[in-house]
Design an enzyme around this catalytic site. Structure first.
Site, mmCIF file in Angstrom:
data_model
loop_
_atom_site.group_PDB
_atom_site.id
_atom_site.type_symbol
_atom_site.label_atom_id
_atom_site.label_comp_id
_atom_site.label_asym_id
_atom_site.label_seq_id
_atom_site.Cartn_x
_atom_site.Cartn_y
_atom_site.Cartn_z
ATOM 1 C CG ASP A 131 -1.831 0.898 1.008
ATOM 2 O OD1 ASP A 131 -1.629 2.237 0.580
ATOM 3 O OD2 ASP A 131 -3.090 0.744 1.719
ATOM 4 C CE LYS A 135 -6.110 11.267 0.184
ATOM 5 N NZ LYS A 135 -7.288 11.517 0.852
ATOM 6 C CG ASP A 167 1.362 0.860 -8.293
ATOM 7 O OD1 ASP A 167 1.651 0.410 -7.128
ATOM 8 O OD2 ASP A 167 0.574 1.699 -8.578
#
Length: 235
Positions: A131, A135, A167
């Site tokens: 993950d 932000k 990615d």
């Protein structure tokens, strides 16, 4: 940082989730919470009962890499771990159906790696598409930070490898900033476009569920392979 408590030896998992109990149905290959930590330094002798190389995957996700890799490498002892309850239960059912005896699956946190394994116990560590917490205020939640790099270095054998794919551009730069000046590692692969620059590399042999999505969207895959220096040891 948010993960500080999980790094303490006396950390206790707290949850009220029905899938925790369901996972007990697969106790012959699934370990929950801190159960795996009792085997630190003893995985080959007491768990797998052989002397095969050990590989670990932090964040198995939907299990595509783990299942394909273990099917292709029956002489590798594979320890996969993830923290999501329902996904862990669904993956446990798939492992059971495939009857892959070289897998142990942990419903556990990646921050606990250095409690799960002993020093120099693991041959390879895989960390694919974590993950990115994109932000700015979320970045403290990113798993790839100095404590994780320290843990991976500690559990790897000298010459062992840490395989990474993402990615996310900023997360990739974040990772590089953490390892680029660390003298304990040799960087054997560093690319911002794995599939165009290194097609045929081991990391293109296996494609995760998320990776398929990113490739379809033509998102370049960033990849790194860090090798623990032969003279390295636990700190």
């Amino acid at each position: 940082m948010e993960t500080s408590y999980t790094l303490k030896k006396d950390f206790e998992y707290r949850h009220r989730n029905p899938y925790h109990d369901k996972l007990e149905n697969y106790a012959h290959f699934v370990m929950r919470d801190r159960e795996a930590e009792t085997f630190s330094g003893k995985w080959n002798k007491e768990v797998f009962q052989n002397d095969h190389p050990i590989a670990a995957e932090i964040g198995t996700g939907f299990g595509h890499f783990m299942l394909d890799y273990c099917r292709d490498h029956p002489a590798i002892n594979f320890v996969g771990l993830d923290y999501r309850f329902k996904r862990s239960w669904q993956l446990a059912k798939r492992i059971h159906r495939m009857n892959l005896t070289n897998i142990r699956y942990l419903r556990a946190r990646g921050e606990r790696l250095h409690f799960i394994f002993g020093p120099k116990e693991v041959d390879d560590v895989f960390f694919f598409f974590p993950d990115p917490w994109p932000k700015k205020r979320q970045r403290k939640k990113r798993l790839f930070q100095s404590p994780l790099l320290e843990s991976v270095h500690r559990v790897l054998k000298p010459g062992g490898k840490f395989f990474i794919k993402t990615d996310h551009d900023h997360y990739a730069s974040w990772m590089v900033a953490h390892f680029e000046n660390d003298p304990r590692w040799v960087v054997t692969l560093q690319t911002n476009d794995l599939w165009n620059e290194h097609l045929g590399h081991f990391l293109t042999d296996y494609v995760t569920k998320f990776e398929k999505i990113f490739l379809a969207q033509k998102v370049p895959i960033k990849a790194f392979v860090l090798q623990k220096k032969e003279t390295g040891g636990p700190r």
